[in-house]
Write a protein that holds these residues in place. Structure first.
Motif, short mmCIF file in Angstrom:
data_model
loop_
_atom_site.label_atom_id
_atom_site.label_comp_id
_atom_site.label_asym_id
_atom_site.label_seq_id
_atom_site.Cartn_x
_atom_site.Cartn_y
_atom_site.Cartn_z
N THR A 88 85.78 53.44 63.01
CA THR A 88 84.47 52.78 62.89
C THR A 88 83.38 53.81 62.60
O THR A 88 82.24 53.68 63.06
CB THR A 88 84.14 52.02 64.19
OG1 THR A 88 84.24 52.93 65.31
CG2 THR A 88 85.08 50.85 64.40
N GLU A 125 85.29 47.95 72.83
CA GLU A 125 83.89 47.65 72.59
C GLU A 125 83.55 47.80 71.10
O GLU A 125 82.86 46.95 70.51
CB GLU A 125 83.01 48.60 73.40
CG GLU A 125 81.51 48.46 73.12
CD GLU A 125 80.95 47.07 73.39
OE1 GLU A 125 79.96 46.69 72.72
OE2 GLU A 125 81.51 46.36 74.26
N LYS A 126 84.08 48.83 70.46
CA LYS A 126 83.86 49.00 69.02
C LYS A 126 84.55 47.91 68.22
O LYS A 126 84.04 47.45 67.19
CB LYS A 126 84.34 50.38 68.57
CG LYS A 126 83.49 51.53 69.08
CD LYS A 126 84.02 52.87 68.58
CE LYS A 126 83.17 54.03 69.06
NZ LYS A 126 83.69 55.33 68.60
N LYS A 161 84.91 44.89 69.18
CA LYS A 161 84.04 43.72 69.31
C LYS A 161 82.87 43.81 68.34
O LYS A 161 82.52 42.82 67.67
CB LYS A 161 83.53 43.62 70.75
CG LYS A 161 82.58 42.45 70.99
CD LYS A 161 82.09 42.44 72.43
CE LYS A 161 81.08 41.30 72.65
NZ LYS A 161 80.54 41.32 74.04
N ARG A 162 82.28 44.98 68.24
CA ARG A 162 81.15 45.16 67.32
C ARG A 162 81.60 45.02 65.87
O ARG A 162 80.86 44.48 65.04
CB ARG A 162 80.51 46.52 67.56
CG ARG A 162 79.85 46.66 68.92
CD ARG A 162 79.28 48.04 69.15
NE ARG A 162 78.15 48.31 68.27
CZ ARG A 162 77.49 49.46 68.26
NH1 ARG A 162 77.86 50.45 69.08
NH2 ARG A 162 76.47 49.64 67.44
N THR A 220 83.98 43.08 64.84
CA THR A 220 84.15 41.64 64.63
C THR A 220 82.80 40.98 64.35
O THR A 220 82.68 40.10 63.48
CB THR A 220 84.81 40.99 65.86
OG1 THR A 220 86.10 41.58 66.06
CG2 THR A 220 84.97 39.49 65.67
N GLU A 221 81.77 41.42 65.06
CA GLU A 221 80.42 40.87 64.84
C GLU A 221 79.91 41.20 63.44
O GLU A 221 79.08 40.46 62.89
CB GLU A 221 79.48 41.42 65.91
CG GLU A 221 79.78 40.90 67.32
CD GLU A 221 79.01 41.64 68.40
OE1 GLU A 221 78.35 42.66 68.06
OE2 GLU A 221 79.08 41.22 69.56
N LEU A 222 80.41 42.30 62.87
CA LEU A 222 80.01 42.69 61.52
C LEU A 222 80.81 41.97 60.44
O LEU A 222 80.52 42.11 59.26
CB LEU A 222 80.17 44.20 61.32
CG LEU A 222 79.07 45.10 61.86
CD1 LEU A 222 79.46 46.56 61.68
CD2 LEU A 222 77.74 44.81 61.19
N ILE A 248 74.87 50.92 59.18
CA ILE A 248 74.89 50.94 60.64
C ILE A 248 74.59 52.36 61.12
O ILE A 248 75.36 53.29 60.87
CB ILE A 248 76.26 50.48 61.19
CG1 ILE A 248 76.63 49.12 60.59
CG2 ILE A 248 76.23 50.43 62.71
CD1 ILE A 248 75.62 48.02 60.85
N ASP A 251 74.07 54.64 64.40
CA ASP A 251 74.34 54.66 65.84
C ASP A 251 73.21 55.34 66.60
O ASP A 251 72.69 54.80 67.58
CB ASP A 251 75.66 55.35 66.12
CG ASP A 251 76.07 55.28 67.58
OD1 ASP A 251 76.81 54.34 67.92
OD2 ASP A 251 75.65 56.12 68.37
N PHE A 278 79.38 54.85 66.55
CA PHE A 278 79.79 53.66 65.79
C PHE A 278 78.87 53.62 64.57
O PHE A 278 77.71 53.26 64.67
CB PHE A 278 79.60 52.40 66.65
CG PHE A 278 80.04 51.13 65.99
CD1 PHE A 278 81.33 50.68 66.08
CD2 PHE A 278 79.11 50.34 65.29
CE1 PHE A 278 81.74 49.48 65.49
CE2 PHE A 278 79.50 49.16 64.69
CZ PHE A 278 80.81 48.72 64.79
#
Length: 307
Positions: A140, A166-167, A169-170, A172-174, A277, A279, A300
């Motif tokens: 990521t 956690e990454k 999940k982020r 997936t949101e992207l 993105i 970070d 990230f």
């Protein structure tokens, strides 16, 4: 051309140069290949630019269009003998600059010259990525997330590998279609084939290097495409490539891109409202901390220096 740099961003290459893993750099070298700023002054014969134009220097200043030539290599910014962009002001020939996307800030545009352009060159220019394709992205970091964003905009499905839930999940949101934790699922190539009904993926951004390449070959679909980019797992012996022949697949070595590629990418970013993105942002005095953060792998997306 005199360009006032407003922001610069780090790449893994910068860490390798600092460590001396890409050969000895000149004493006093100004680092970083990636930056963005505005034109502060122009030479008497400059015709392309005006004071105030928003621009970014090219990673390879001489690669404006056409095929890559080995002669371009020594001039790559921020490595060897070629000073980079971590400076208030840099002097560049007018042909070595490109206009940055109108929709991006200087900080966002500073992530494009290496990471963004590498992903664009790999997937769009050389890979011909399109709707219905499936892309495997390793990690990521900057190149990986640009790959995810470009693929999502082109309506392709993306599978993202990360050791952090956690990454994942982020990601997936992207827009990631599927994700996998390569720590808890070390045989991630088996998982990739499972979620693709044993077909495999049509494109792979190969960012790992020797320790990941064999699994990438097994995860690749027939007639698929591997973009060889990264060396995160070091430098070492390469795999037996006979599988590429058996499944009529291909591999391309990807080394950033040209000014012509950059212009097309910028238009695409504006048209699809893509936002790089970032970070973390650092002040100039915090550059050592930014290198440490890059080395940690916690980030990230991109790490940016604000000038």
């Amino acid at each position: 051309m005199l360009v006032r740099i407003k922001a610069a961003s780090l790449n893994y290459r910068d860490l390798l140069i600092l460590r001396g893993q890409l050969g000895k750099a000149r004493e006093g070298l100004i680092p970083f290949s990636d930056g963005a700023g505005e034109v502060a002054a122009v030479g008497a014969e400059v015709t392309r630019w005006r004071v105030g134009d928003r621009v970014a220097p090219l990673f390879y200043p001489d690669w404006t269009a056409g095929r890559f030539r080995e002669a371009y290599g020594p001039a790559a910014l921020g490595g060897g003998d070629a000073d980079g962009v971590l400076a208030d002001l840099v002097v560049m020939p007018e042909t070595a600059l490109v206009r940055i996307p109108q929709s991006l800030s200087f900080e966002e545009a500073a992530t494009l010259p290496c990471a963004g352009l590498t992903a664009w060159h790999a997937l769009v220019v050389r890979g011909g990525l399109g709707q219905g394709d499936t892309v495997l992205v390793q990690g990521t970091g900057g190149v990986a997330l640009f790959g995810l964003q470009f693929a999502t905009a082109l309506k392709a499905r993306t599978i993202v590998l990360s050791s952090s839930d956690e990454k994942r999940k982020r990601a997936t949101e992207l827009g990631a279609w599927k994700t996998a934790n390569y720590r808890t699922t070390p045989e991630w190539d088996v998982e990739v084939r499972r979620v693709t009904d044993n077909i495999g993926v049509s494109h792979i951004l190969e960012l790992g290097g020797p320790d990941t390449f064999d699994r990438s070959l097994r995860a690749l679909a027939a007639a698929g495409h591997i973009a060889q980019i990264g060396v995160f797992t070091g430098f070492g012996p390469q795999s037996n490539l006979i599988r590429l022949q058996l499944i009529n697949a291909s591999i391309d070595g990807i080394n950033v891109g040209s000014g012509e590629h950059f212009a097309a990418m910028s238009d695409f970013i504006d048209a699809h409202a893509i936002k790089p993105i970032i970070d973390k942002r650092f002040a100039f005095a915090e550059v050592p901390a930014a290198y440490d953060e890059l080395a940690s792998g916690r980030h990230f997306g991109k790490l940016v220096i604000q000038l």
